[in-house]
Design a protein around this motif. Sequence first.
Motif, mmCIF file in Angstrom:
data_model
loop_
_atom_site.group_PDB
_atom_site.id
_atom_site.type_symbol
_atom_site.label_atom_id
_atom_site.label_comp_id
_atom_site.label_asym_id
_atom_site.label_seq_id
_atom_site.Cartn_x
_atom_site.Cartn_y
_atom_site.Cartn_z
ATOM 1 N N ARG A 73 0.855 -1.190 0.000
ATOM 2 C CA ARG A 73 0.000 0.000 0.000
ATOM 3 C C ARG A 73 0.891 1.239 0.000
ATOM 4 O O ARG A 73 2.014 1.204 0.502
ATOM 5 C CB ARG A 73 -0.919 0.014 1.230
ATOM 6 N N THR A 74 0.366 2.311 -0.565
ATOM 7 C CA THR A 74 1.180 3.516 -0.720
ATOM 8 C C THR A 74 0.483 4.726 -0.084
ATOM 9 O O THR A 74 -0.752 4.786 -0.014
ATOM 10 C CB THR A 74 1.431 3.817 -2.208
ATOM 11 N N ARG A 75 1.329 5.670 0.372
ATOM 12 C CA ARG A 75 0.863 6.978 0.832
ATOM 13 C C ARG A 75 1.663 8.043 0.102
ATOM 14 O O ARG A 75 2.892 8.040 0.107
ATOM 15 C CB ARG A 75 1.065 7.121 2.351
ATOM 16 N N TRP A 76 0.956 8.956 -0.541
ATOM 17 C CA TRP A 76 1.605 10.006 -1.317
ATOM 18 C C TRP A 76 1.865 11.222 -0.424
ATOM 19 O O TRP A 76 1.013 11.639 0.360
ATOM 20 C CB TRP A 76 0.741 10.402 -2.507
ATOM 21 N N VAL A 77 3.054 11.765 -0.575
ATOM 22 C CA VAL A 77 3.442 12.944 0.212
ATOM 23 C C VAL A 77 3.962 14.014 -0.741
ATOM 24 O O VAL A 77 4.822 13.733 -1.586
ATOM 25 C CB VAL A 77 4.522 12.602 1.258
ATOM 26 N N ASN A 78 3.447 15.242 -0.599
ATOM 27 C CA ASN A 78 3.867 16.372 -1.417
ATOM 28 C C ASN A 78 4.991 17.117 -0.699
ATOM 29 O O ASN A 78 4.866 17.463 0.481
ATOM 30 C CB ASN A 78 2.681 17.310 -1.665
ATOM 31 N N LEU A 79 6.082 17.387 -1.415
ATOM 32 C CA LEU A 79 7.235 18.066 -0.834
ATOM 33 C C LEU A 79 7.251 19.565 -1.118
ATOM 34 O O LEU A 79 8.198 20.245 -0.713
ATOM 35 C CB LEU A 79 8.539 17.436 -1.367
#
Length: 263
Positions: free
Chosen positions: A57-63
Amino acid sequence: MSPALIALIVVAVVLVVLLIASIRIVREYERVVVFRLGRLRGARGPGLVLIIPFIERTRWVNLQVDTSDIPPQDLITKDNVTIRVEAAVFFRVVDPIKAVVAIRDYKHGVLRIAQTTLRATLGRRDLDDLLANQAEINVLVQETIDQSTEPWGVRVVKVETKDVGLPDTMRRAMARQAEAERERRAKVIAAAGEFEASRKLSEAADVIADSPGALTLRTLQTLAEVATEHNSTLVLPIPIDVLEMVKRAEDAPGRGARFERTT
């Protein structure tokens, strides 16, 4: 069509679907935190990222730098003045793993920390200090918030105070104070001008005393200036020295007797 061929086609279709489902395109300003069967496998990206379907499973993070408006805060300054402050906080994620694992919602957490820090920091300052050193206070608030959000992998870039609302009574008092200060400066400037003018007049009197003819020239110059105004009334200044001579002549002994004999 034989059963073996049908099975081969089905397997091929499933593989294609799984391959498509396993592909992730991560942009330059994003990272993907991967969990395999609930265990952290790290952050991936940018570019093409492959995952195992149904297992990872993935979690997207904006930098990118994000911004949030801090709701208006009513607080009391050190000198017991109630003010209303509006500010904005700018932050970015520097560690996507901590931002996902250490806190449930880092945006909400940053906003709450910013509210409490803003109230605590400004509450220890006087109103005059707050208005005069707003830039320094913003830096102090930013550093304080950054220390609290560092365990979450979030760095606070900047804190800007947008508006400081003052009560109407305080605004009127500050307006009166500013007006009094301007009047004080005007009086000081006027007094300095009078002092300078008196010094120049004293110097001019010394020059005239050394040269009696200067007084006559100044008198004639004054008459010329008056005549240019086309006035019907002409004022002729008489030097005080002349009046004193006349007075001394009147007070001289024997003048009264001579006047009686003449009559």
